[in-house]
Design an enzyme around this catalytic site. Structure first.
Site, short mmCIF file in Angstrom:
data_model
loop_
_atom_site.label_atom_id
_atom_site.label_comp_id
_atom_site.label_asym_id
_atom_site.label_seq_id
_atom_site.Cartn_x
_atom_site.Cartn_y
_atom_site.Cartn_z
N PHE A 131 1.98 6.25 -6.69
CA PHE A 131 3.31 6.65 -6.22
C PHE A 131 4.02 5.43 -5.65
O PHE A 131 3.48 4.76 -4.76
CB PHE A 131 3.22 7.75 -5.15
CG PHE A 131 4.58 8.23 -4.72
CD1 PHE A 131 5.29 9.13 -5.50
CD2 PHE A 131 5.16 7.77 -3.55
CE1 PHE A 131 6.57 9.56 -5.12
CE2 PHE A 131 6.44 8.20 -3.16
CZ PHE A 131 7.13 9.09 -3.95
N ASP A 216 1.37 -2.34 -2.91
CA ASP A 216 2.25 -1.35 -2.29
C ASP A 216 1.48 -0.76 -1.11
O ASP A 216 0.63 0.11 -1.27
CB ASP A 216 2.62 -0.28 -3.31
CG ASP A 216 3.52 0.81 -2.70
OD1 ASP A 216 3.64 0.87 -1.46
OD2 ASP A 216 4.08 1.61 -3.48
N LYS A 245 7.07 3.48 5.64
CA LYS A 245 6.51 4.56 6.46
C LYS A 245 6.23 4.17 7.92
O LYS A 245 7.12 4.21 8.74
CB LYS A 245 5.26 5.11 5.78
CG LYS A 245 5.60 5.81 4.46
CD LYS A 245 4.59 6.82 4.01
CE LYS A 245 5.17 7.74 2.94
NZ LYS A 245 5.10 7.23 1.58
C1 LIG Z 1 5.97 7.03 0.46
C2 LIG Z 1 5.65 5.95 -0.49
C3 LIG Z 1 6.66 5.24 -1.17
C4 LIG Z 1 8.12 5.62 -1.10
O1 LIG Z 1 8.67 5.49 0.19
P1 LIG Z 1 10.10 6.09 0.51
O2 LIG Z 1 10.38 5.63 1.91
O3 LIG Z 1 10.00 7.57 0.38
O4 LIG Z 1 11.06 5.52 -0.48
C5 LIG Z 1 6.28 4.19 -1.99
N1 LIG Z 1 4.99 3.84 -2.12
C6 LIG Z 1 4.00 4.50 -1.48
C7 LIG Z 1 2.58 4.06 -1.65
C8 LIG Z 1 4.29 5.58 -0.65
O5 LIG Z 1 3.30 6.26 -0.05
#
Ligand SMILES: *Cc1c(COP(=O)(O)O)cnc(C)c1O
Length: 395
Positions: A131, A216, A245
């Site tokens: 994700f 990420d 986050k």
């Molecule tokens: C939540 C998340 C995102 C996206 O973050 P947003 O602030 O919702 O755009 C991207 N990568 C990972 C691994 C995430 O958990």
């Protein structure tokens, strides 16, 4: 008072109650009903709801200046860039407002870097079930089935490899590859942990083939998996890291960190109106200050051990397998009851996430205490018993 929801654009299903107050590990709705929060704004509120340290930092910053915009420096942004580079071992920080935006910046930087250093390359290899966010490009970078074809035409340039499999990535790596981008632990997939050595082997592969390694860490970073950055556990230095986050502890801020060599944007290539906002940067500095206190680190490790122990018990009771680490865990159920369990837990005043039809995800505050962990376990065992009882009655 319950407000009408008609004008709020529906993009997902939400329960009726409206949240009005939060303190530590608890939320309260409009009727004063209390919820024990093991979602925490989706792994965002690393210090719990409305922590004093962040409140103090925000108020102090508001007394100075709220916003100067992207054409001028502000001191919290400069301090935060310096602190993040010092803590991560990387050299440059760019600030945005969400995880998806930080990843967009990362992919743009990879393409720019390739234009300069690896002509003809543009592809980024990502992984299945990953994700990376919900912008048009990130829906295509994301490895959830069907996501890259949901809003055609798709954004080109992303190739998907199975997660945890370095040989598969090696076999897909071509002259067109600019970078490999992975999560150290797949968060949205339900805390999927790769074989140990994964990041180390990916680092070696990327070095050997001359492409960038992008991590990420939007979910795994800022202490969620134990160390401040998950990559510390494997002693690697990625070329690019994205954070989001937990970085602002509840305020919207994200970051792209990069090595000096990879930081090759020319003036005008990238930017963000709100990125590096003084108030959000002040909040992030407060988060880092709390998380880097040695005493706090021991307490969080203890909290993590207690959480893991409690979830092990729940797992034994339900015949479920536990995965994850730190304060990010997934309980893999023997049946597809995760949503039923989530909904029943909500009624009982416990907030849980159903990451997959058969996976419950736990992402409490990093300082969640024994009292809250005990309360969570008692509620969870009740709910697991009730749902399995219902299952037997229906069989
Ligand atoms: C939540 C998340 C995102 C996206 O973050 P947003 O602030 O919702 O755009 C991207 N990568 C990972 C691994 C995430 O958990």
């Amino acid at each position: 008072m319950q407000l009408p929801t008609l004008n709020f654009m529906r993009v997902n299903q939400r329960p009726e109650p409206q949240m009005v107050r939060g303190a530590g590990s608890y939320l309260f709705d409009q009727d004063g009903k209390r919820y024990l929060d093991f979602i925490q704004g989706w792994a965002v509120n690393c210090l719990g709801h409305s922590p004093a340290a962040i409140k103090r930092a925000i108020v102090a910053q508001l007394d100075q200046v709220m916003n100067v915009g992207p054409a001028l420096y502000n001191q919290p942004a400069l301090s935060l860039a310096a602190r993040l580079c010092e803590l991560s071992g990387l050299d440059r920080a760019f600030f945005a407002n969400s995880g998806a935006e930080a990843n967009e910046a990362a992919v743009k930087l990879c393409r720019k870097w390739a234009q300069k250093r690896r002509p003809g390359a543009f592809e980024v290899i990502t992984t299945r079930d990953s994700f990376h966010g919900r912008t048009l490009a990130m829906t295509c970078a994301t490895g959830k089935a069907g996501w890259d074809s949901a809003f055609p035409p798709r954004v080109e340039g992303f190739v998907k490899a199975p997660y945890g499999d370095v040989a598969a990535i090696a076999s897909m790596l071509t002259d067109q590859t600019a970078a490999v981008m992975v999560e150290p632990i797949q968060g949205e997939a339900g805390a999927v942990t790769p074989p140990s050595g994964y990041l180390r082997e990916l680092r070696a592969l990327c070095d050997e083939r001359g492409v960038l390694l992008v991590l990420d860490e939007v979910q795994t970073g800022i202490g969620r998996t134990g160390p401040l950055f998950a990559f510390e556990a494997e002693g690697v230095r990625p070329d690019l890291v994205t954070l989001g986050k937990g970085l602002g502890g509840g305020l919207p801020i994200s970051a792209l960190l990069a090595t000096r060599e990879a930081s090759c944007f020319d003036d005008g290539d990238h930017g963000s109106t709100f990125g590096g906002n003084a108030v959000c940067c002040a909040a992030a500095l407060a988060v880092l200050e709390v998380l880097t206190e040695p005493k706090g680190r021991e307490a969080r490790e203890e909290s993590s051990r207690r959480l893991e122990l409690a979830l092990h018990r729940a797992g034994e009771f339900a015949g479920a397998r536990l995965r994850g680490q730190g304060h990010l865990f997934g309980l893999v159920l023997p049946s597809n009851d995760a949503e039923k369990i989530r909904d029943r837990a909500f009624e009982q005043g416990l907030l849980l996430n159903a990451a997959r039809p058969n996976v419950l995800r736990f992402m409490p505050a990093l300082d969640v205490g024994q009292v809250e962990i005990d309360e969570m376990l008692a509620l969870l065992l009740d709910v697991l018993a009730a749902v399995s009882q219902r299952r037997k009655e229906c069989a």
